[in-house]
Write a protein that holds these residues in place. Structure first.
Motif, PDB file in Angstrom:
ATOM      1  N   SER A   3       0.849  -1.232   0.040  1.00 36.98           N
ATOM      2  CA  SER A   3       0.033   0.011   0.024  1.00 36.98           C
ATOM      3  C   SER A   3       1.015   1.369  -0.020  1.00 36.98           C
ATOM      4  O   SER A   3       0.516   2.234  -0.618  1.00 36.98           O
ATOM      5  CB  SER A   3      -0.843  -0.079   1.291  1.00 36.98           C
ATOM      6  N   SER A  12      -2.374  -8.943  -4.329  1.00 41.45           N
ATOM      7  CA  SER A  12      -2.016  -7.576  -3.858  1.00 41.45           C
ATOM      8  C   SER A  12      -1.720  -6.798  -5.021  1.00 41.45           C
ATOM      9  O   SER A  12      -1.358  -5.555  -4.502  1.00 41.45           O
ATOM     10  CB  SER A  12      -1.058  -7.869  -2.907  1.00 41.45           C
ATOM     11  N   ARG A  70       0.751   3.996  -3.094  1.00 38.65           N
ATOM     12  CA  ARG A  70       0.203   5.425  -2.696  1.00 38.65           C
ATOM     13  C   ARG A  70       1.363   6.349  -3.151  1.00 38.65           C
ATOM     14  O   ARG A  70       0.824   7.510  -3.427  1.00 38.65           O
ATOM     15  CB  ARG A  70       0.225   5.791  -1.093  1.00 38.65           C
TER      16      ARG A  70
END
Length: 336
Positions: free
Chosen positions: A261, A317, A265
């Protein structure tokens, strides 16, 4: 020379199944279909993405970057049938612009595509001596370039509690970061860490039983955090993303696959900043010349479908993003 009819099979040993391969090649194809097109594969690994590009886009040449000498060797063997259409370079991918300059390309306006497939490769996970995996006792190394830098053992044996806590919390999103850090420091006072087995035992003993029963293996987050710290993965990516946008010419594309993540980001924010209109929000029209120099190619982050995830768990993922340059790059401070 003519390309082989199918991508060469990698040498015996670890194998890596590229995630979203067909979609990645489709995103790259518009930028790489003209004669003399050049792509930089910033995370070469075993060369799966590069092999597909060289096979399916016969006008393209690939410059492959990897910090791992063994990955370069294996990819070089795999891609040797493509002759001078492939060049391997031992470097960290935040050195992207220096690598391109060192190739003395006979062209103006930048390269045509840059590809990132982030994270650790199957080759590194599968080789016990590299210390990336927690399934068996192995040296705590985790360096993607095993010739330089701190090892995971160095981090565990030297970082103070506060710094270990930061690493585990920030990179591993570990809820019990402080508790684990304190346990690590207590243990190393009597016996330094050298292999993964004692660390896994410590994690089982430190993480509460209810938490161990959810979220996968209890060592997963700690090992991920150590790997990202040892290899400065976010720092390298933070430097490489602006460089990649600078590297591409008009019509060029940057394609990024991320699996964490924090990585996604960072990529999202860089892409958003590069495509944002720099005009007052209440302006009724966009003045000529004020349009962003880049445009988003993907709508948000694309993910793998259930079939691919079932065949390749690593795909679960993945977050895939792509951007394209539509106006020439202007150095900071320059005017059109």
């Amino acid at each position: 020379m003519n390309s082989p009819s199918t991508p060469p099979i990698p040498p015996s040993g670890p194998r890596h199944v590229p995630v979203l391969l067909d979609r990645v090649v489709a995103l790259l194809a518009p930028a790489l279909s003209h004669d003399g097109a050049v792509m930089v594969d910033c995370t070469l690994g075993l060369g799966g993405h590069s092999a597909a590009v060289l096979e399916r886009l016969p006008a393209a040449r690939v410059i492959g970057i990897d910090r791992d000498p063994e990955a370069l060797r294996r990819a070089g063997e795999r891609l040797a049938p493509y002759g001078d259409r492939f060049t391997g370079v031992h470097a960290v991918y935040d050195e992207l612009l220096d690598v391109i300059e060192g190739q003395s390309l006979d062209r103006v306006g930048g390269v045509d595509a840059v590809l990132f497939d982030l994270g650790v490769s199957s080759m590194q996970l599968d080789v016990r001596e590299r210390g990336f995996a927690y399934a068996e006792d192995a040296p705590l190394d985790m360096r993607m370039d095993p010739t330089r830098g701190l090892t995971a053992a160095d981090v565990l044996n030297t970082y103070p509690v506060a710094e270990l806590t930061r690493v585990l919390r920030e990179y591993g999103e570990e809820k019990f970061a402080a508790k684990i850090a304190r346990a690590v420091v207590r243990r190393r006072e009597t016996e330094p860490f050298t292999t993964s087995g004692p660390l896994v035992e410590l994690l089982y003993a430190t993480i509460p039983a209810p938490a161990r029963r959810t979220g996968g293996h209890p060592a997963k987050r700690t090992f991920q955090a150590l790997r990202m710290e040892v290899n400065d993965e976010l720092g390298v990516l933070r430097r490489a993303m602006p460089a990649s946008l600078e590297a591409i010419g008009v019509g060029g594309r940057v394609v990024v696959e991320s699996y964490h993540s924090l990585e996604d980001r960072l990529v999202k924010n860089v892409f958003a900043g590069a495509t944002r209109l720099d005009v007052p929000p209440d302006l009724p029209f966009v003045p000529e010349g004020a349009e962003p120099a880049l445009r988003l190619v993907t709508r948000g982050a694309e993910q793998a479908g259930p079939d691919e995830t079932a065949d390749n768990p690593r795909a679960a993922s993945v977050r895939l993003r792509a951007i394209e340059r539509v106006k020439p790059f202007l150095p900071r401070g320059a005017t059109s």
